[in-house]
Design a protein around this motif. Structure first.
Motif, PDB file in Angstrom:
ATOM      1  N   LYS A 117       0.975  -1.095   0.021  1.00 51.66           N
ATOM      2  CA  LYS A 117      -0.031  -0.140   0.086  1.00 51.66           C
ATOM      3  C   LYS A 117       0.894   1.280  -0.011  1.00 51.66           C
ATOM      4  CE  LYS A 117      -3.911   2.140   2.274  1.00 51.66           C
ATOM      5  NZ  LYS A 117      -4.955   2.168   3.319  1.00 51.66           N
ATOM      6  N   ILE A 118       2.037   1.353   0.925  1.00 51.11           N
ATOM      7  CA  ILE A 118       2.679   2.336   0.902  1.00 51.11           C
ATOM      8  C   ILE A 118       3.230   2.622  -0.558  1.00 51.11           C
ATOM      9  CG2 ILE A 118       5.093   3.030   1.764  1.00 51.11           C
ATOM     10  CD1 ILE A 118       4.366   2.035   4.586  1.00 51.11           C
ATOM     11  N   VAL A 119       4.117   1.680  -1.445  1.00 49.65           N
ATOM     12  CA  VAL A 119       4.220   1.941  -2.613  1.00 49.65           C
ATOM     13  C   VAL A 119       3.256   2.059  -3.744  1.00 49.65           C
ATOM     14  CG1 VAL A 119       6.552   0.654  -1.884  1.00 49.65           C
ATOM     15  CG2 VAL A 119       4.722  -0.382  -3.084  1.00 49.65           C
ATOM     16  N   PRO A 153       6.141 -10.391 -12.201  1.00 49.00           N
ATOM     17  CA  PRO A 153       7.374  -9.585 -12.572  1.00 49.00           C
ATOM     18  C   PRO A 153       7.168  -9.246 -14.180  1.00 49.00           C
ATOM     19  CG  PRO A 153       8.190 -10.970 -10.962  1.00 49.00           C
ATOM     20  CD  PRO A 153       7.057 -11.395 -11.188  1.00 49.00           C
ATOM     21  N   ALA A 154       7.144 -10.155 -14.921  1.00 45.04           N
ATOM     22  CA  ALA A 154       6.762  -9.974 -16.366  1.00 45.04           C
ATOM     23  C   ALA A 154       5.737  -9.197 -16.879  1.00 45.04           C
ATOM     24  CB  ALA A 154       6.706 -11.525 -17.114  1.00 45.04           C
ATOM     25  N   GLU A 155       4.484  -8.991 -15.909  1.00 44.89           N
ATOM     26  CA  GLU A 155       3.390  -8.186 -16.128  1.00 44.89           C
ATOM     27  C   GLU A 155       3.659  -6.717 -15.536  1.00 44.89           C
ATOM     28  OE1 GLU A 155      -0.054 -11.487 -15.619  1.00 44.89           O
ATOM     29  OE2 GLU A 155       1.019 -11.208 -13.885  1.00 44.89           O
ATOM     30  N   LEU A 156       4.664  -6.410 -15.057  1.00 44.86           N
ATOM     31  CA  LEU A 156       4.798  -5.010 -14.334  1.00 44.86           C
ATOM     32  C   LEU A 156       5.934  -4.291 -15.161  1.00 44.86           C
ATOM     33  CD1 LEU A 156       5.478  -6.341 -10.797  1.00 44.86           C
ATOM     34  CD2 LEU A 156       3.276  -5.584 -11.738  1.00 44.86           C
ATOM     35  N   SER A 157       5.784  -3.034 -15.296  1.00 45.29           N
ATOM     36  CA  SER A 157       6.531  -2.064 -15.742  1.00 45.29           C
ATOM     37  C   SER A 157       7.787  -2.018 -15.031  1.00 45.29           C
ATOM     38  CB  SER A 157       6.086  -0.631 -15.812  1.00 45.29           C
ATOM     39  OG  SER A 157       5.742  -0.214 -14.441  1.00 45.29           O
ATOM     40  N   GLY A 158       8.957  -1.337 -15.302  1.00 45.05           N
ATOM     41  CA  GLY A 158      10.000  -1.217 -14.670  1.00 45.05           C
ATOM     42  C   GLY A 158       9.938  -0.642 -13.473  1.00 45.05           C
ATOM     43  N   GLY A 159       9.156   0.678 -13.341  1.00 46.66           N
ATOM     44  CA  GLY A 159       8.946   1.253 -12.251  1.00 46.66           C
ATOM     45  C   GLY A 159       7.942   0.517 -11.063  1.00 46.66           C
ATOM     46  N   GLN A 160       6.978  -0.216 -11.810  1.00 48.11           N
ATOM     47  CA  GLN A 160       6.440  -1.067 -10.579  1.00 48.11           C
ATOM     48  C   GLN A 160       7.161  -2.215 -10.162  1.00 48.11           C
ATOM     49  OE1 GLN A 160       3.366  -2.474 -13.565  1.00 48.11           O
ATOM     50  NE2 GLN A 160       1.913  -1.039 -12.458  1.00 48.11           N
ATOM     51  N   LYS A 161       8.269  -2.800 -10.920  1.00 45.82           N
ATOM     52  CA  LYS A 161       9.189  -3.770 -10.271  1.00 45.82           C
ATOM     53  C   LYS A 161       9.962  -3.100  -9.145  1.00 45.82           C
ATOM     54  CE  LYS A 161       9.506  -6.247 -14.749  1.00 45.82           C
ATOM     55  NZ  LYS A 161      10.380  -6.739 -15.882  1.00 45.82           N
ATOM     56  N   GLN A 162      10.396  -1.782  -9.426  1.00 43.70           N
ATOM     57  CA  GLN A 162      11.193  -1.468  -8.409  1.00 43.70           C
ATOM     58  C   GLN A 162      10.299  -1.150  -7.305  1.00 43.70           C
ATOM     59  OE1 GLN A 162      14.009  -1.160  -7.071  1.00 43.70           O
ATOM     60  NE2 GLN A 162      15.195   0.027  -8.589  1.00 43.70           N
ATOM     61  N   ARG A 163       9.261  -0.703  -7.519  1.00 49.30           N
ATOM     62  CA  ARG A 163       8.384  -0.664  -6.278  1.00 49.30           C
ATOM     63  C   ARG A 163       8.246  -1.755  -5.323  1.00 49.30           C
ATOM     64  NH1 ARG A 163       4.983   4.078  -6.494  1.00 49.30           N
ATOM     65  NH2 ARG A 163       5.596   5.566  -7.948  1.00 49.30           N
ATOM     66  N   VAL A 164       8.035  -2.911  -5.975  1.00 55.49           N
ATOM     67  CA  VAL A 164       8.049  -4.003  -5.493  1.00 55.49           C
ATOM     68  C   VAL A 164       9.415  -4.491  -4.602  1.00 55.49           C
ATOM     69  CG1 VAL A 164       8.049  -6.758  -5.575  1.00 55.49           C
ATOM     70  CG2 VAL A 164       6.468  -5.213  -6.961  1.00 55.49           C
ATOM     71  N   ALA A 165      10.243  -4.058  -5.224  1.00 55.55           N
ATOM     72  CA  ALA A 165      11.781  -4.246  -4.553  1.00 55.55           C
ATOM     73  C   ALA A 165      11.871  -3.326  -3.463  1.00 55.55           C
ATOM     74  CB  ALA A 165      12.748  -3.968  -5.652  1.00 55.55           C
ATOM     75  N   ILE A 166      11.348  -2.271  -3.735  1.00 56.87           N
ATOM     76  CA  ILE A 166      11.539  -1.376  -2.333  1.00 56.87           C
ATOM     77  C   ILE A 166      10.456  -1.826  -1.047  1.00 56.87           C
ATOM     78  CG2 ILE A 166      10.573   1.008  -1.445  1.00 56.87           C
ATOM     79  CD1 ILE A 166      11.580   2.047  -4.356  1.00 56.87           C
ATOM     80  N   ALA A 167       9.355  -2.357  -1.674  1.00 63.34           N
ATOM     81  CA  ALA A 167       8.460  -2.928  -0.638  1.00 63.34           C
ATOM     82  C   ALA A 167       8.898  -3.978   0.190  1.00 63.34           C
ATOM     83  CB  ALA A 167       7.191  -3.276  -1.291  1.00 63.34           C
ATOM     84  N   ARG A 168       9.697  -4.878  -0.495  1.00 63.30           N
ATOM     85  CA  ARG A 168      10.444  -5.904  -0.104  1.00 63.30           C
ATOM     86  C   ARG A 168      11.185  -5.563   0.920  1.00 63.30           C
ATOM     87  NH1 ARG A 168      13.571  -9.379  -4.509  1.00 63.30           N
ATOM     88  NH2 ARG A 168      14.443  -7.282  -4.338  1.00 63.30           N
ATOM     89  N   ALA A 169      12.297  -4.616   0.563  1.00 63.79           N
ATOM     90  CA  ALA A 169      13.153  -3.952   1.410  1.00 63.79           C
ATOM     91  C   ALA A 169      12.462  -3.389   2.653  1.00 63.79           C
ATOM     92  CB  ALA A 169      14.142  -2.985   0.557  1.00 63.79           C
ATOM     93  N   LEU A 170      11.514  -2.544   2.541  1.00 57.55           N
ATOM     94  CA  LEU A 170      10.792  -1.906   3.620  1.00 57.55           C
ATOM     95  C   LEU A 170      10.037  -2.975   4.833  1.00 57.55           C
ATOM     96  CD1 LEU A 170       9.130   1.068   1.855  1.00 57.55           C
ATOM     97  CD2 LEU A 170      11.225   1.121   3.421  1.00 57.55           C
TER      98      LEU A 170
END
Length: 345
Positions: A126-128, A138-155
């Motif tokens: 929700k935050i991202v 991942p194949a269904e996401l844009s580059g920006g969305q993939k990075q948001r997932v990576a950020i959510a994973r880190a957070l």
């Protein structure tokens, strides 16, 4: 929060020793966004990987929250890394796992129960801004969305520190802006300290409180972002700052203009675009200021602008006008003919 003291790192390559870091020291304060910028080979990637000891320095101390990580046992280092999240240029997502599982699987490995895992995944998606992408791959996401997932994973591990390794380098300009806004949000709302590395000056100017410039494994300049923009000292720093501006004046035109006055670069902070100051100058002194070029860029908390101006008139009056501008906190620099075909500085 983070203090690197005398960090050095050497790699052995086919052609001999590569000195990636040479006695690097810097300090990152709690709650700030600190940027490290440098061209390829400057040593910045090695530096950020030393913070969580993905690369162990040959010499020096890595102090995080008053603890020297280089002196910890393997088990204690693993625990200390729990306070340090990291995001990468390449996203590093599991291709065969859904967005939900990309975040949930690492949490399960830490021993969290099912309910806690679900709560954290929901919270940070929700935050991202991806709370509707749970079941996407991942194949269904844009580059920006993939990075948001990576950020959510880190957070999701709820760290106090977030390391960003060229996190926007693979993204287009609009997506980069969105990710930078997200990092600002994370820093402000969650209070997470962010240390990032980049080769893009627009990343530094948009979100960083302080910045270090690296070259050949060394920090060649360091300070508040505002001060670096106002008065860069090293040639490499000046090159980075000037990369945000595109003022170009052909040498023959500059020579002609200097015969009837003086061409100068005016640098200023604040909401004003510089015209009011020039309007006052034209009224107070017997000169005619003509704007040749200008641009404004937004720093984290204020704007920074440059104008290239031709002051036409009597040399004595021009001198008085320039002093007036300097007294009004406007930085004034002459434009050399040798710089005319490159960026004005």
């Amino acid at each position: 929060m983070i203090e690197l003291v005398g960090i050095s790192k050497t790699f052995n390559g086919k052609q001999g020793a590569i000195h990636a870091l040479r006695d690097v020291s810097l300090s990152v304060k709690k709650g700030e966004i600190y940027g490290v910028i440098g061209y390829s080979g400057a040593g910045k990637s090695t530096l950020i990987r030393c913070v969580n000891l993905l690369e162990k320095p040959d010499t020096g101390s890595v102090i995080v929250k008053d603890v020297d990580l280089t002196k910890l046992s393997t088990s204690n280092l693993r625990k200390a890394r729990g306070d340090i999240g990291m995001i990468f240029q390449g996203f590093n997502l599991l291709k065969t796992a859904t967005v939900y599982d990309n975040i949930a699987l690492p949490l399960k490995l830490t021993g969290l129960n099912k309910k806690e895992v679900e709560e954290r995944v929901e919270k940070y998606l929700k935050i991202v801004g991806l709370d509707e992408k749970h079941n996407a791959y991942p194949a269904e996401l844009s580059g920006g969305q993939k990075q948001r997932v990576a950020i959510a994973r880190a957070l999701s591990h709820e760290p106090e520190i977030l390391l960003s390794d060229e996190a926007t380098s693979a993204l287009d300009p609009d997506t980069t802006e969105a990710i930078l806004d997200l990092l600002l949000k994370i820093n402000k709302e969650l209070g997470i300290t962010i240390l990032l590395i980049t080769h893009e000056m627009n990343v530094i100017q948009r979100i960083c409180d302080r910045v270090a410039v690296m070259e050949n494994g060394e920090v060649i300049e360091e300070g508040k972002t505002k001060d670096i923009f106002t008065a860069p000292k090293h040639a490499t720093t000046k090159k980075f700052v000037n990369s945000l501006f595109s003022h170009k004046i052909p040498a023959d035109i500059l020579t002609s203009l200097n015969q009837t006055g003086q061409v100068a670069t005016l640098s200023f902070f604040g909401e004003s675009s510089g015209e009011p100051a020039l309007a006052l100058v034209s009224k107070k002194f017997d000169i005619y200021p003509n704007i040749l070029s200008g641009s404004i860029t937004q720093l984290k908390n204020e704007s920074f602008g440059q104008l290239v101006v031709h002051f036409k008139g009597d040399p004595a009056e021009i001198k008085k006008a320039i002093q007036f501008l300097k007294n009004d906190q406007v930085k004034v620099e002459g434009v050399k003919i040798s710089d005319a075909d490159t960026r004005v500085s």
